[in-house]
Design an enzyme around this catalytic site. Sequence first.
Site, PDB file in Angstrom:
ATOM      1  N   ASP A  55       0.987  -1.404  -0.126  1.00 56.84           N
ATOM      2  CA  ASP A  55      -0.505   0.115   0.116  1.00 56.84           C
ATOM      3  C   ASP A  55       1.179   1.632   0.000  1.00 56.84           C
ATOM      4  OD1 ASP A  55      -1.723  -1.306   0.126  1.00 56.84           O
ATOM      5  OD2 ASP A  55      -2.273  -1.848   2.453  1.00 56.84           O
ATOM      6  N   LYS A  75       2.229   1.814  -4.597  1.00 55.32           N
ATOM      7  CA  LYS A  75       2.463   1.632  -6.293  1.00 55.32           C
ATOM      8  C   LYS A  75       1.988   1.156  -7.298  1.00 55.32           C
ATOM      9  CE  LYS A  75       2.664  -2.070  -4.729  1.00 55.32           C
ATOM     10  NZ  LYS A  75       2.489  -1.878  -3.237  1.00 55.32           N
ATOM     11  N   GLY A 128      -4.677  -4.232  -4.092  1.00 53.67           N
ATOM     12  CA  GLY A 128      -5.047  -3.831  -3.575  1.00 53.67           C
ATOM     13  C   GLY A 128      -4.812  -2.324  -4.846  1.00 53.67           C
ATOM     14  N   HIS A 129      -4.562  -2.233  -6.038  1.00 51.43           N
ATOM     15  CA  HIS A 129      -3.747  -0.650  -6.694  1.00 51.43           C
ATOM     16  C   HIS A 129      -5.109   0.587  -7.136  1.00 51.43           C
ATOM     17  CE1 HIS A 129      -0.235  -3.727  -7.204  1.00 51.43           C
ATOM     18  NE2 HIS A 129      -0.536  -3.454  -6.088  1.00 51.43           N
ATOM     19  N   GLN A 146       2.148  -6.179  -3.090  1.00 46.01           N
ATOM     20  CA  GLN A 146       2.452  -6.627  -1.614  1.00 46.01           C
ATOM     21  C   GLN A 146       3.949  -5.358  -1.591  1.00 46.01           C
ATOM     22  OE1 GLN A 146       1.125 -10.059  -3.047  1.00 46.01           O
ATOM     23  NE2 GLN A 146      -0.693  -8.655  -2.620  1.00 46.01           N
TER      24      GLN A 146
HETATM   25  P1  GDP Z   1      -1.065   0.752  -3.324  1.00 43.17           P
HETATM   26  O1  GDP Z   1      -1.360  -1.061  -3.238  1.00 43.17           O
HETATM   27  O2  GDP Z   1       0.801   0.382  -3.421  1.00 43.17           O
HETATM   28  O3  GDP Z   1      -0.961   0.719  -4.760  1.00 43.17           O
HETATM   29  O4  GDP Z   1      -1.366   1.521  -3.280  1.00 43.17           O
HETATM   30  P2  GDP Z   1      -2.551   1.669  -1.831  1.00 43.17           P
HETATM   31  O5  GDP Z   1      -4.064   1.748  -3.083  1.00 43.17           O
HETATM   32  O6  GDP Z   1      -3.432   1.010  -1.981  1.00 43.17           O
HETATM   33  O7  GDP Z   1      -3.029   2.937  -1.034  1.00 43.17           O
HETATM   34  C1  GDP Z   1      -2.289   4.412  -1.415  1.00 43.17           C
HETATM   35  C2  GDP Z   1      -3.599   5.052  -1.305  1.00 43.17           C
HETATM   36  O8  GDP Z   1      -3.164   6.187  -1.223  1.00 43.17           O
HETATM   37  C3  GDP Z   1      -4.945   5.072  -2.312  1.00 43.17           C
HETATM   38  O9  GDP Z   1      -5.525   5.222  -1.837  1.00 43.17           O
HETATM   39  C4  GDP Z   1      -4.299   6.020  -3.366  1.00 43.17           C
HETATM   40  O10 GDP Z   1      -5.489   7.219  -4.177  1.00 43.17           O
HETATM   41  C5  GDP Z   1      -3.438   7.367  -2.176  1.00 43.17           C
HETATM   42  N1  GDP Z   1      -2.184   8.120  -2.675  1.00 43.17           N
HETATM   43  C6  GDP Z   1      -1.188   7.765  -3.375  1.00 43.17           C
HETATM   44  N2  GDP Z   1      -0.423   8.722  -3.203  1.00 43.17           N
HETATM   45  C7  GDP Z   1      -0.892   9.546  -2.768  1.00 43.17           C
HETATM   46  C8  GDP Z   1      -0.436  10.720  -2.048  1.00 43.17           C
HETATM   47  O11 GDP Z   1       0.886  11.431  -2.495  1.00 43.17           O
HETATM   48  N3  GDP Z   1      -1.182  11.320  -1.190  1.00 43.17           N
HETATM   49  C9  GDP Z   1      -2.225  11.548  -1.071  1.00 43.17           C
HETATM   50  N4  GDP Z   1      -2.466  11.866  -0.159  1.00 43.17           N
HETATM   51  N5  GDP Z   1      -2.939   9.829  -0.856  1.00 43.17           N
HETATM   52  C10 GDP Z   1      -2.304   9.041  -2.338  1.00 43.17           C
HETATM   53  P1  IMO Z   2      -1.118  -4.768  -2.414  1.00 45.23           P
HETATM   54  O1  IMO Z   2      -0.464  -4.356  -3.734  1.00 45.23           O
HETATM   55  C1  IMO Z   2      -0.597  -4.479   2.515  1.00 45.23           C
HETATM   56  C2  IMO Z   2      -0.579  -8.075   3.996  1.00 45.23           C
HETATM   57  C3  IMO Z   2      -2.678  -8.818   4.467  1.00 45.23           C
HETATM   58  C4  IMO Z   2      -1.222 -10.040   5.448  1.00 45.23           C
HETATM   59  C5  IMO Z   2      -0.243 -10.489   4.908  1.00 45.23           C
HETATM   60  C6  IMO Z   2      -1.031 -11.851   4.298  1.00 45.23           C
HETATM   61  O2  IMO Z   2      -2.229  -3.607  -2.079  1.00 45.23           O
HETATM   62  O3  IMO Z   2       0.543  -4.233  -1.548  1.00 45.23           O
HETATM   63  P2  IMO Z   2      -2.477 -12.503   2.589  1.00 45.23           P
HETATM   64  O4  IMO Z   2      -3.955 -12.519   2.137  1.00 45.23           O
HETATM   65  O5  IMO Z   2      -1.765 -12.099   0.963  1.00 45.23           O
HETATM   66  O6  IMO Z   2      -1.953 -14.124   2.314  1.00 45.23           O
HETATM   67  O7  IMO Z   2      -2.125 -11.680   3.656  1.00 45.23           O
HETATM   68  O8  IMO Z   2      -0.142  -9.778   3.367  1.00 45.23           O
HETATM   69  N1  IMO Z   2      -1.540  -8.081   2.515  1.00 45.23           N
HETATM   70  C7  IMO Z   2      -1.726  -7.196   2.067  1.00 45.23           C
HETATM   71  N2  IMO Z   2      -1.197  -6.109   2.492  1.00 45.23           N
HETATM   72  N3  IMO Z   2      -1.101  -4.416   1.135  1.00 45.23           N
HETATM   73  C8  IMO Z   2      -1.095  -5.364   0.151  1.00 45.23           C
HETATM   74  O9  IMO Z   2      -0.755  -5.830  -1.223  1.00 45.23           O
HETATM   75  C9  IMO Z   2      -1.533  -6.949   0.549  1.00 45.23           C
HETATM   76  N4  IMO Z   2      -1.305  -8.033   0.165  1.00 45.23           N
HETATM   77  C10 IMO Z   2      -1.098  -8.493   1.168  1.00 45.23           C
HETATM   78  O10 IMO Z   2      -2.888  -7.920   5.321  1.00 45.23           O
HETATM   79  O11 IMO Z   2      -1.010  -9.278   6.463  1.00 45.23           O
HETATM   80 MG    MG Z   3      -2.973  -1.813  -1.981  1.00 46.47          MG
END
Ligand code: GDP
Ligand code: IMO
Ligand code: MG
Length: 422
Positions: free
Chosen positions: A12, A15, A39-40, A222
């Site tokens: 999270d 990415k 979840g991207h 991840q």
């Molecule tokens: P990922 O799994 O690495 O793709 O990241 P996620 O999408 O799960 O979580 C990142 C969250 O931060 C998302 O809700 C993005 O829309 C948000 N986000 C990304 N870059 C920024 C930023 O620079 N500032 C803020 N406030 N939110 C951001």
């Molecule tokens: P992205 O790609 C954050 C965490 C789960 C748990 C552990 C194992 O969005 O960054 P799993 O279901 O993979 O067996 O769970 O890994 N986890 C993540 N945490 N971002 C993710 O993906 C994750 N995918 C799995 O919360 O701790």
């Molecule tokens: Mg994510």
Amino acid sequence: MNIVIVGTQWGDEGKGKLIDIFSEKVDCIVRYQGGSNAGHTVVVDDKEYIFHLIPSGILHKGKVCYIGNGVVVDPAVLIEEIEGLARAGISIGGRLKISSLAHVIMPYHKILDKLREIKMTHRIGTTGRGIGPCYADKINRCGIRIIDLLNPRVFREKLKDNLKEKNEIFRKVYNHSGYSFENTYRQYLAYGKRLSKYICNTTSCLNRAIADKKDILFEGAQGTFLDIDFGTYPFVTSSSTISGGACIGSGISPIKINKVIGVAKAYATRVGEGPFPTEFKDGFQEFIRNKGREFGATTGRPRRCGWLDAVMVKEAIILSGVSELAIMKLDVLDGLEAIRVCTAYKYKGKILREFPYDLEVLKNVTPVYKQMPGWTGSVTGVRKFSDLPVNAKKYLLWLQHILKAQVKVVSVGSSREETIFI
Ligand code: GDP
Ligand code: IMO
Ligand code: MG
């Protein structure tokens, strides 16, 4: 140029946003590990898209998106994602390709994931998406691959074998009635039919693309400390999240990878259980969680928040060969009086400068912090490094110095435009 983008923390990191931005400059985008646990998020014109399986480059017309052999695919989630994009008016056409060798998440994987969590003394806090049980079957050589869904005879045999064993486990260990063969068989054959036009030898396509001098972006899912080998085991996911996973999960030679970009938040978050040395205490924890909207993109769970841990990010840089960094969510630190970064750990009177892989140590360390003054006002509108508040610049330059990797991107908001390129 073939680039891998990896998370340097616990996932999270942002990415999805970065992949979307970099997708403009490449021809193909590849997911190579993980599954719908990811979840991207991509934000375009105030509309939020969350991708679980389809690469985050799909919003760019003409870019070909691959789901590599290393991914574990839940067909129902994938079909829903394809249909969601169609509803949003985004045409996939021939732009999605799924490896015939990718493993399939079956209904019993998802249930096993949940039942094991209930039974275990130390819960992992998984996403419940069946990731661990599916990868376990892959390694145990009884998994079902995408290609099997296209061959009714082969699929029948494999499913029969699996259900024979799994239903017994369900009944005897978990007091669960198990799965009917006919329903599962028919449902998954239908999924195979629905997805058949996307299924191909993605390795061959990608290697041909490289031979044709096309540019590929590998989308890590991840983060480094969820890696099955190098993460905070057992509180990890079940795949290789470091850059090396890109080669195994797509069938591309390491010598074809030109660059690895690491993504880090300006602080740190973690979802699920496991050690987190720099985790904030209650009040501040909630403040940053709300400010950064730190709730899981896949499960909606509140993310645990803490200070950036440079010991860990440094380790991630080494493991993946990161030469460039993207620092995300700098705006979330706006208005803080002071900002901290963990530079070492204290353990039993000793200072540890390297990441301790022994969880018994990591659980009991005290972080050593460098404290820097914060800045006033908002950085969200800033588009040039030179226009950032002095203390924000100092913070980024200092990070670059201790991490020994160039900060090339600074993100100051969730949308594409809210980005500073250095
Ligand atoms: P990922 O799994 O690495 O793709 O990241 P996620 O999408 O799960 O979580 C990142 C969250 O931060 C998302 O809700 C993005 O829309 C948000 N986000 C990304 N870059 C920024 C930023 O620079 N500032 C803020 N406030 N939110 C951001
Ligand atoms: P992205 O790609 C954050 C965490 C789960 C748990 C552990 C194992 O969005 O960054 P799993 O279901 O993979 O067996 O769970 O890994 N986890 C993540 N945490 N971002 C993710 O993906 C994750 N995918 C799995 O919360 O701790
Ligand atoms: Mg994510």
